[in-house]
Design a protein around this motif. Sequence first.
Motif, PDB file in Angstrom:
ATOM      1  N   PRO A 217      54.831  19.198   5.207  1.00 35.05           N
ATOM      2  CA  PRO A 217      53.801  19.738   4.409  1.00 35.05           C
ATOM      3  C   PRO A 217      53.410  19.050   3.322  1.00 35.05           C
ATOM      4  O   PRO A 217      52.596  19.339   2.418  1.00 35.05           O
ATOM      5  N   GLU A 218      54.618  18.073   2.931  1.00 38.38           N
ATOM      6  CA  GLU A 218      53.942  17.053   1.736  1.00 38.38           C
ATOM      7  C   GLU A 218      54.941  15.735   1.909  1.00 38.38           C
ATOM      8  O   GLU A 218      55.785  15.834   2.655  1.00 38.38           O
ATOM      9  N   THR A 219      54.297  14.657   1.474  1.00 35.31           N
ATOM     10  CA  THR A 219      54.917  13.248   1.733  1.00 35.31           C
ATOM     11  C   THR A 219      56.232  13.166   0.722  1.00 35.31           C
ATOM     12  O   THR A 219      56.962  12.225   0.946  1.00 35.31           O
ATOM     13  N   ARG A 261      40.154  21.871   1.851  1.00 33.66           N
ATOM     14  CA  ARG A 261      41.283  22.512   2.264  1.00 33.66           C
ATOM     15  C   ARG A 261      41.373  22.341   3.657  1.00 33.66           C
ATOM     16  O   ARG A 261      40.818  23.066   4.341  1.00 33.66           O
ATOM     17  N   MET A 262      42.237  21.360   4.151  1.00 36.26           N
ATOM     18  CA  MET A 262      42.584  20.959   5.532  1.00 36.26           C
ATOM     19  C   MET A 262      43.992  21.541   6.004  1.00 36.26           C
ATOM     20  O   MET A 262      44.684  21.875   5.263  1.00 36.26           O
ATOM     21  N   ARG A 263      43.783  21.689   7.339  1.00 34.12           N
ATOM     22  CA  ARG A 263      45.276  21.813   7.787  1.00 34.12           C
ATOM     23  C   ARG A 263      46.038  20.682   8.147  1.00 34.12           C
ATOM     24  O   ARG A 263      47.384  20.650   8.298  1.00 34.12           O
ATOM     25  N   LYS A 331      37.652  22.644  -9.372  1.00 29.33           N
ATOM     26  CA  LYS A 331      38.924  22.758  -8.443  1.00 29.33           C
ATOM     27  C   LYS A 331      39.971  21.706  -8.427  1.00 29.33           C
ATOM     28  O   LYS A 331      39.426  20.121  -8.814  1.00 29.33           O
ATOM     29  N   GLU A 332      41.141  21.898  -8.070  1.00 33.28           N
ATOM     30  CA  GLU A 332      42.239  20.839  -8.153  1.00 33.28           C
ATOM     31  C   GLU A 332      41.740  19.611  -7.216  1.00 33.28           C
ATOM     32  O   GLU A 332      41.695  19.862  -6.191  1.00 33.28           O
ATOM     33  N   LEU A 333      41.979  18.432  -7.962  1.00 32.34           N
ATOM     34  CA  LEU A 333      41.906  17.275  -7.078  1.00 32.34           C
ATOM     35  C   LEU A 333      43.425  16.612  -6.862  1.00 32.34           C
ATOM     36  O   LEU A 333      43.601  16.010  -6.119  1.00 32.34           O
ATOM     37  N   ILE A 336      49.924  16.812 -11.369  1.00 21.51           N
ATOM     38  CA  ILE A 336      50.801  15.891 -12.020  1.00 21.51           C
ATOM     39  C   ILE A 336      52.129  17.072 -12.437  1.00 21.51           C
ATOM     40  O   ILE A 336      51.787  17.804 -12.962  1.00 21.51           O
ATOM     41  N   HIS A 337      53.171  16.741 -11.827  1.00 21.91           N
ATOM     42  CA  HIS A 337      54.267  17.569 -11.935  1.00 21.91           C
ATOM     43  C   HIS A 337      55.506  16.906 -12.289  1.00 21.91           C
ATOM     44  O   HIS A 337      56.060  15.712 -12.045  1.00 21.91           O
ATOM     45  N   SER A 338      56.300  17.597 -13.653  1.00 23.90           N
ATOM     46  CA  SER A 338      57.601  17.136 -13.765  1.00 23.90           C
ATOM     47  C   SER A 338      58.544  17.734 -13.027  1.00 23.90           C
ATOM     48  O   SER A 338      58.737  19.029 -13.288  1.00 23.90           O
ATOM     49  N   ARG A 339      59.001  17.185 -12.179  1.00 25.97           N
ATOM     50  CA  ARG A 339      59.969  18.000 -10.931  1.00 25.97           C
ATOM     51  C   ARG A 339      61.344  18.084 -11.222  1.00 25.97           C
ATOM     52  O   ARG A 339      62.251  18.388 -10.585  1.00 25.97           O
ATOM     53  N   THR A 340      61.766  17.593 -12.705  1.00 24.20           N
ATOM     54  CA  THR A 340      63.122  17.660 -13.098  1.00 24.20           C
ATOM     55  C   THR A 340      64.017  16.968 -11.946  1.00 24.20           C
ATOM     56  O   THR A 340      63.351  15.913 -11.309  1.00 24.20           O
TER      57      THR A 340
HETATM   58  N1  GAP Z   1      54.327  17.093  -3.377  1.00 20.08           N
HETATM   59  C1  GAP Z   1      53.355  17.841  -4.343  1.00 20.08           C
HETATM   60  C2  GAP Z   1      52.241  18.447  -3.581  1.00 20.08           C
HETATM   61  O1  GAP Z   1      52.344  18.552  -2.569  1.00 20.08           O
HETATM   62  P1  GAP Z   1      50.082  19.806  -4.027  1.00 20.08           P
HETATM   63  O2  GAP Z   1      49.755  20.396  -5.148  1.00 20.08           O
HETATM   64  O3  GAP Z   1      50.709  20.974  -3.174  1.00 20.08           O
HETATM   65  O4  GAP Z   1      51.601  19.005  -4.362  1.00 20.08           O
HETATM   66  C3  GAP Z   1      48.855  17.681  -3.986  1.00 20.08           C
HETATM   67  O5  GAP Z   1      49.447  18.878  -3.239  1.00 20.08           O
HETATM   68  C4  GAP Z   1      47.519  17.574  -3.569  1.00 20.08           C
HETATM   69  O6  GAP Z   1      47.281  17.492  -2.093  1.00 20.08           O
HETATM   70  C5  GAP Z   1      46.528  18.575  -4.211  1.00 20.08           C
HETATM   71  O7  GAP Z   1      46.267  18.044  -5.451  1.00 20.08           O
HETATM   72  C6  GAP Z   1      45.326  18.116  -3.153  1.00 20.08           C
HETATM   73  O8  GAP Z   1      44.519  17.008  -3.736  1.00 20.08           O
HETATM   74  C7  GAP Z   1      45.963  17.909  -1.941  1.00 20.08           C
HETATM   75  N2  GAP Z   1      46.049  19.021  -1.042  1.00 20.08           N
HETATM   76  C8  GAP Z   1      46.781  19.996  -0.898  1.00 20.08           C
HETATM   77  N3  GAP Z   1      46.686  20.804   0.021  1.00 20.08           N
HETATM   78  C9  GAP Z   1      45.481  20.331   0.848  1.00 20.08           C
HETATM   79  C10 GAP Z   1      44.814  20.901   1.649  1.00 20.08           C
HETATM   80  N4  GAP Z   1      45.199  21.689   2.559  1.00 20.08           N
HETATM   81  N5  GAP Z   1      43.821  19.894   2.224  1.00 20.08           N
HETATM   82  C11 GAP Z   1      43.598  18.960   1.557  1.00 20.08           C
HETATM   83  N6  GAP Z   1      44.174  18.413   0.397  1.00 20.08           N
HETATM   84  C12 GAP Z   1      45.223  19.051   0.047  1.00 20.08           C
END
Ligand code: GAP
Length: 515
Positions: A217-219, A261-263, A331-333, A336-340
Amino acid sequence: MANDNETFKKIISHAKEYGFVFPSSEIYDGLSAVYDYGQNGVALKNNIREYWWKSMVQLHENIVGIDAAIFMHPTTWKASGHVDAFNDPLIDNKDSKKRYRADVLVEDYVAKIEAKIEKEVAKAAKRFGDQFDQQQFLQTNPRVLDYQEKATAILKRLGQSLEKEDLADVKALIEELEIACPESGSRNWTDVKQFNLMFGTKLGASAATAMDLYLRPETAQGIFVNFLNVQKTGRMKLPFGIAQTGKAFRNEIIARQFIFRMREFEQMEMQFFIPPGTQKEWYDHWKKTRLDWHLALGISAENYRFHDHEKLAHYADAACDIEFKFPFGFKELEGIHSRTDFDLSSHEEYAGKKLKYFDPERNESYTPYVLETSIGLDRMFLAIFSNAYTEEPLEDGSTRIVLKIPAVLAPTKVAVLPLVKKDGLPERARQIVDTLKWDMTAVYDEKDAVGRRYRRQDALGTPYCVTVDHQSLEDGTVTLRDRDTMQQERVNIDTLSQTLAKQVDLRSLLEKLSN
Ligand code: GAP
């Protein structure tokens, strides 16, 4: 709002008509919140990715890149907290049977309040003309102050309720604000429930031995689990960063707003490993560095703002978003996270392997802290594309549609057009394409009258058109037309490549970052 909606619809159909974005498997009526990039879309996307990658990896000697697999050992997601906490609060409307994210319903309500503030500002600006002081107006106008206070209070309460996992209060807030289902108009809501966003799949040949996996769900986790591999093999010293771009998958409930917002989407993430205690300094550093990266593109600063998180994710001690003014509002683009040291410590515990760094200066081993920058490539694409879409009235009463994509990112940099399809002009034009194609994307276009060809290239966002006419054969010059100003000048064919390179080369953009 209606106007913005109309514009957004036009942007979506323009993206399809000109080969940028298609609905996935469209011949089967598409798949909700999944999209394919067409021939021009992929070029724009690659250019954005390259801008990000080079700004991170090429310009920083202490940032390196990796490409981790999408499949990861399933314990990764237990350690990262995604199995237990990667949830969205959902609410169903009993009449329409539609499902919504409860927090988004409230945020949309607040966005309407913010739209009212913008309306008040626009009205006052019209009334006071040159005398208008927007800052003073925002700080003193009683109606605006009321709106702001209300919006802040709602977001604060939402943040606190989500933080405490008090889902009953999230429902109470929706009821108190009298939020109705956009579909049915009714306020007949179910309770709010948590829903995990990860997609599950299986690895293995037989049902009995198959292993349950998740699509990442995240890289970011691919970077954390490779922290020691990279640190040791690259002999990296703190502070240093690891960058990665790649696909991520989330079972998003709200499938709307096109590629926002994509899958299945792509992230560009950078984890910056730092000594504990320095996170505040690096947080401020990366906030500024990332905003500068956006502003270097020349898009007006008014379209960006920071938004501090009220509800911190389970891993963060500070977090904010860079928000962009999309056609449907700010909306969120990027985050920036301080992840400890949450991720490395947790992987250390679950894997039973040490993930520590020996600091020669402090003469001690410790778990590094992490500062993360995370941007969605598709969202960045949408920001660029929607900002670029312009309907421009012309002097002759007609309107042209032009994509004012920053020249460096444009899919095609130059179109070479023979004025007519005879007299040796096509051959000369093709020779020019053959010379330019080594340095930039150049296309040849001879179909239709030259005016129509200009319009077509405007709609594709091509920043320059070169027209070859009879004079070209005599004196070796061509006309060079600028997409945005529509000005044409005569230039020498021999200097064309150099003149264009200055405008379209990624280097010119990267150089702005070091100023
Ligand atoms: N590693 C931290 C992380 O994944 P996040 O805020 O959940 O944080 C980071 O996602 C970025 O990924 C978001 O700011 C957004 O640009 C993009 N993102 C998250 N969910 C998305 C979705 N369903 N479709 C397109 N972009 C998405």
